[in-house]
Design an enzyme around this catalytic site. Structure first.
Site, PDB file in Angstrom:
ATOM      1  N   GLY A 198       0.823  -1.211   0.000  1.00 52.25           N
ATOM      2  CA  GLY A 198       0.000   0.000   0.000  1.00 52.25           C
ATOM      3  C   GLY A 198       0.846   1.245   0.000  1.00 52.25           C
ATOM      4  O   GLY A 198       2.069   1.199   0.121  1.00 52.25           O
ATOM      5  N   SER A 209       0.257   8.389   3.188  1.00 50.35           N
ATOM      6  CA  SER A 209       0.713   9.769   3.007  1.00 50.35           C
ATOM      7  C   SER A 209       2.200   9.899   3.279  1.00 50.35           C
ATOM      8  O   SER A 209       2.876  10.755   2.731  1.00 50.35           O
ATOM      9  CB  SER A 209      -0.067  10.688   3.957  1.00 50.35           C
ATOM     10  N   GLU A 232       5.569   4.320   1.041  1.00 46.67           N
ATOM     11  CA  GLU A 232       5.103   3.146   0.314  1.00 46.67           C
ATOM     12  C   GLU A 232       5.486   1.920   1.136  1.00 46.67           C
ATOM     13  O   GLU A 232       6.594   1.871   1.672  1.00 46.67           O
ATOM     14  CB  GLU A 232       5.810   3.113  -1.034  1.00 46.67           C
ATOM     15  N   ASP A 265      -3.823   8.436  15.758  1.00 43.36           N
ATOM     16  CA  ASP A 265      -4.264   8.140  14.383  1.00 43.36           C
ATOM     17  C   ASP A 265      -4.936   6.760  14.321  1.00 43.36           C
ATOM     18  O   ASP A 265      -4.683   5.974  13.408  1.00 43.36           O
ATOM     19  CB  ASP A 265      -3.054   8.210  13.449  1.00 43.36           C
ATOM     20  N   ASN A 309      -5.072   1.769   9.965  1.00 42.92           N
ATOM     21  CA  ASN A 309      -3.852   1.559  10.755  1.00 42.92           C
ATOM     22  C   ASN A 309      -3.991   0.403  11.737  1.00 42.92           C
ATOM     23  O   ASN A 309      -3.173   0.241  12.644  1.00 42.92           O
ATOM     24  CB  ASN A 309      -3.486   2.846  11.516  1.00 42.92           C
TER      25      ASN A 309
HETATM   26  N1  LIG Z   1       2.914  -4.109   8.815  1.00 40.38           N
HETATM   27  C1  LIG Z   1       2.100  -4.098   7.777  1.00 40.38           C
HETATM   28  N2  LIG Z   1       1.593  -5.232   7.298  1.00 40.38           N
HETATM   29  C2  LIG Z   1       0.755  -5.216   6.263  1.00 40.38           C
HETATM   30  N3  LIG Z   1       0.358  -4.104   5.623  1.00 40.38           N
HETATM   31  C3  LIG Z   1       0.830  -2.926   6.063  1.00 40.38           C
HETATM   32  C4  LIG Z   1       1.729  -2.856   7.156  1.00 40.38           C
HETATM   33  N4  LIG Z   1       2.026  -1.562   7.355  1.00 40.38           N
HETATM   34  C5  LIG Z   1       1.343  -0.872   6.447  1.00 40.38           C
HETATM   35  N5  LIG Z   1       0.619  -1.667   5.653  1.00 40.38           N
HETATM   36  C6  LIG Z   1      -0.236  -1.265   4.538  1.00 40.38           C
HETATM   37  O1  LIG Z   1       0.338  -0.145   3.911  1.00 40.38           O
HETATM   38  C7  LIG Z   1      -0.568   0.908   3.816  1.00 40.38           C
HETATM   39  C8  LIG Z   1       0.117   2.196   4.197  1.00 40.38           C
HETATM   40  O2  LIG Z   1       0.744   2.005   5.418  1.00 40.38           O
HETATM   41  P1  LIG Z   1       0.829   3.128   6.528  1.00 40.38           P
HETATM   42  O3  LIG Z   1      -0.523   3.458   7.015  1.00 40.38           O
HETATM   43  O4  LIG Z   1       1.759   2.715   7.582  1.00 40.38           O
HETATM   44  O5  LIG Z   1       1.426   4.306   5.687  1.00 40.38           O
HETATM   45  P2  LIG Z   1       1.304   5.841   5.943  1.00 40.38           P
HETATM   46  O6  LIG Z   1       2.185   6.475   4.935  1.00 40.38           O
HETATM   47  O7  LIG Z   1       1.594   6.108   7.351  1.00 40.38           O
HETATM   48  O8  LIG Z   1      -0.167   6.161   5.637  1.00 40.38           O
HETATM   49  P3  LIG Z   1      -1.164   7.092   6.430  1.00 40.38           P
HETATM   50  O9  LIG Z   1      -0.392   8.239   6.956  1.00 40.38           O
HETATM   51  O10 LIG Z   1      -2.168   7.471   5.423  1.00 40.38           O
HETATM   52  O11 LIG Z   1      -1.725   6.260   7.511  1.00 40.38           O
HETATM   53  C9  LIG Z   1      -1.672   0.591   4.785  1.00 40.38           C
HETATM   54  O12 LIG Z   1      -2.866   0.892   4.200  1.00 40.38           O
HETATM   55  C10 LIG Z   1      -1.595  -0.875   5.021  1.00 40.38           C
HETATM   56  O13 LIG Z   1      -2.573  -1.549   4.251  1.00 40.38           O
HETATM   57 MG   LIG Z   2      -1.333   4.612   7.954  1.00 45.11          MG
END
Ligand SMILES: Nc1ncnc2c1ncn2[C@@H]1O[C@H](COP(=O)(O)OP(=O)(O)OP(=O)(O)O)[C@@H](O)[C@H]1O
Ligand SMILES: [Mg+2]
Length: 651
Positions: A105, A108, A111, A218, A223
């Site tokens: 995924g 913000s 990746e 959050d 999450n």
């Molecule tokens: N440990 C994990 N195992 C499986 N999928 C994950 C894991 N960490 C993140 N993901 C997937 O990756 C995507 C993005 O991860 P994450 O939420 O950590 O990113 P982000 O950049 O912090 O996004 P946001 O700020 O929008 O929450 C999530 O939607 C989730 O589906």
């Molecule tokens: Mg996230």
């Protein structure tokens, strides 16, 4: 009473296929399934935001940190070492040490990739920052630092390590199967029993955070992650606030507006705001409610005006807990401790805890068994390897000894300048020096014995030769002297002093053979002196080669992909090489003829003496021919006739 006159459809407009249910006209809230039906299947994607050039400061930092640097809990960085990572290669640590399985995924911040580590062969999720990290930003490692500081918990996504390379931040963590958001999208309203389990897991996770003076800030289905065993885990610590850290509190950011507590709009996040976000998450999972991010419906939820129809099929206990968590006043909201004491939760918590612990135990048993198996294998190889290598060395030395006995006479300057050359010749002729494939019933024990005379190791055909062997038959050619040596060392009869041997040789060898040998050694005539020089040269080479331990030959054979199987029978090799076999001279007949005055001397073509391995090379054949010529001249002097051509016949 709802005024329906406004909602009447004009006659000239075709009615839409999906009519919004009347009940929703009063409330802008709807379930996700309903929203899906009224939403066109295709929607033009939003235009991509054009990125401007990154600030020079960021670019500078990118060039500053080229090598991977691991981030420590204190926020400092150290060089990252790995047995797999090679800094000489133009690939990042991430590219060298992980194999990307898929892209999970994109958020913000970064990746997320599902990867397999080449260091421990396990699967992980690695989050790579999209933006280049600003080196002088105080909170650049906030997520990592807070995640590292948090003690491990079975309901928190496990942190493995984080590093920075090329200005980007990499966070390696436990890989989960899917997020709660994905599960809700697939199944819409989840069964109540599942909701209770999710609530218990999340309450424990949030309680763990709050106990450590941290606020998640959050909490949302995106999450929250589910493992393959159905255990729910809280992840994404990007906005986590450490209440003990003033910087964190000062730089706190708002989470997702959909799940935001009303008081956070005008104030700072708190533990109570986490409870509100958790309440909205459980409401979404239980009712399939499409949570609004703003507007009237946003306020509707925060004012506790959620229509009853969304709670159809949900127990009073669960509804009460959800509504309590969604209290608009933070002080009224329950704490995690209070919630964990609620009847509905208390009844289920021990069962759920037992399940989560059993999953954790099974996981750690699998981990430990993997580690123990690895160590056992390492130990086994350490203990068994020396023994195995000793056996292999022994076997190789036996093979080499046999090969040496068999092939030493071949090693003349004319045929091969070195043993390597000989091994190459064998490889070219496709003959394995250790090939026993055509030997019948040769037991391994027989081959293992190094001092067994070679004539015991050959096949029946050769045994016949042994039977016909005359005790008087001592090799007479100078080129066969190494054969004499090997014969004397291998035969117990001939293990005697040189003087006694020479005496016995004198008494047992026919005079003509003795004369030929003595002439050869004395060097009578040009031909004989040439022979003698050749003999001496060969002896020097043989002595040289005998001092070797045959490693070179074996290594050369291995280099040519000749896998040693066992010691070869020379006769088979000779047959494959299509080599010629030397004639055998019956000196007794010569002597008899001399005594009887018979002019005709018969030279019998026999199979060669087993030790007369000179037959397998051209040079040795020529030396036999030389011998034969000598014999001829001797016989001619005596007026004898050579009955048959003495050249070597085809073997
Ligand atoms: N440990 C994990 N195992 C499986 N999928 C994950 C894991 N960490 C993140 N993901 C997937 O990756 C995507 C993005 O991860 P994450 O939420 O950590 O990113 P982000 O950049 O912090 O996004 P946001 O700020 O929008 O929450 C999530 O939607 C989730 O589906
Ligand atoms: Mg996230």
């Amino acid at each position: 009473m709802v005024d329906e006159s406004d909602d009447s459809i004009p006659a000239n407009i075709t009615p839409p296929i999906y009519v919004t249910p009347r009940v929703l006209r009063n409330s802008p809230l709807s379930t996700k399934r309903e929203k899906q039906k009224s939403t066109p299947l295709f929607r033009r994607p939003a235009p991509k935001v054009a990125k401007t050039a990154p600030p020079m400061r960021s670019l500078h930092s990118q060039f500053q940190i080229r090598q991977p640097r691991i981030i420590t809990p204190s926020g400092a960085t150290e060089p990252l070492h790995s047995p797999i990572y090679n800094k000489e290669k133009h690939l990042t640590y991430f590219e060298q040490c992980f194999k990307i399985s898929s892209i999970i995924g994109k958020g913000s911040f970064g990746e997320v990739f599902a990867v397999k580590s080449m260091e421990d062969s396990r699967n992980y999720a690695i989050k790579v920052s999209i933006q280049v990290i600003r080196q002088n930003c105080a909170s650049k490692y906030r997520e990592v630092e807070n995640h590292m500081r948090l003690p491990k918990h079975s309901n928190l996504v496990e942190f493995v390590k984080a590093w920075e390379e090329g200005g980007r931040l990499y966070i390696q963590q436990e890989l989960c199967e899917k997020s709660l958001l994905q599960l809700c999208m697939e199944r819409h309203a989840l069964p109540e029993e599942m909701i209770w389990n999710i609530l218990i897991d999340l309450l424990k996770a949030v309680d763990h955070l709050h106990m450590n003076d941290m606020i998640h800030d959050d909490i949302k289905p995106d999450n929250i992650f589910l493992t393959s065993k159905g255990v729910c885990k809280l992840g994404d610590f990007g906005l986590v606030i450490n209440l003990k850290n003033k910087n964190d509190v000062a730089s706190a950011e708002e989470g997702d507006s959909k799940y935001l507590a009303p008081e956070v709009l005008n104030g700072a996040p708190s533990k109570a705001s986490d409870i509100f976000s958790l309440g909205v998450t459980i409401l979404e999972a239980a009712t399939d409610l499409d949570i609004p991010s703003n507007g009237e419906s946003w306020h509707q939820i925060r004012n506790g005006e959620i229509p009853d129809r969304f709670f159809v099929g949900i127990s009073v206990e669960l509804r009460f807990i959800i509504q309590w968590m969604l209290s608009s006043t933070p002080s009224i909201r329950p704490t995690t401790k209070e919630l964990l004491k609620q009847n509905g939760i208390r009844r289920r918590i021990w069962k759920r805890t037992l399940y989560v612990k059993s999953v954790e135990l099974a996981h750690s048993i699998a981990d430990w068994s993997f580690v123990i198996t690895t160590w056992l294998m390492a130990l086994f190889s350490v203990v068994v390897y020396p023994a195995l290598s000793a056996i292999c060395d022994r076997r190789a030395s036996i093979c080499a000894e046999t090969v040496s006995k068999q092939h030493t006479p071949i090693q003349t300057p004319e045929t091969s300048s070195s043993r390597l050359g000989f091994a190459k010749t064998l490889a070219a002729s496709n003959i394995t020096p250790f090939d026993y494939s055509d030997e019948e019933n040769v037991s391994f024990q027989r081959r293992l014995f190094p001092l067994i005379p070679r004539f015991q190791m050959d096949d029946d055909e050769d045994d016949e030769d042994e039977d016909t062997r005359n005790d008087n038959e001592l090799p007479t050619s100078s080129s066969n002297s190494s054969t004499i040596d090997s014969f004397t060392t291998s035969s117990p009869i001939l293990r005697e002093s040189p003087i006694r041997r020479s005496l016995r040789f004198r008494s047992e060898t026919p005079p003509s053979a003795r004369r030929i040998r003595e002439n050869n050694h004395r060097g009578s005539g040009d031909y004989n002196s040439q022979q003698r020089r050749k003999y001496e040269r060969m002896r020097r080479i043989e002595a040289c080669m005998d001092s070797d331990d045959n490693d070179e030959l074996i290594n050369a054979a291995a280099a040519e992909n000749i896998m040693p199987q066992s010691c070869p029978p020379l006769l088979r090799s000779c047959r494959k090489l299509n080599l010629q076999r030397a004639p055998k001279l019956n000196f007794n007949l010569l002597d008899n003829n001399e005594n009887t005055g018979n002019d005709k001397i018969e030279i019998h073509h026999q199979r060669p003496n087993r030790n007369a391995k000179a037959t397998s090379s051209n040079s040795s054949s020529s030396s036999v021919l030389g011998q034969t010529r000598t014999l001829r001249s001797t016989a001619a002097r005596r007026g004898a006739l050579i009955a048959e051509d003495s050249s070597a016949d085809e073997f």
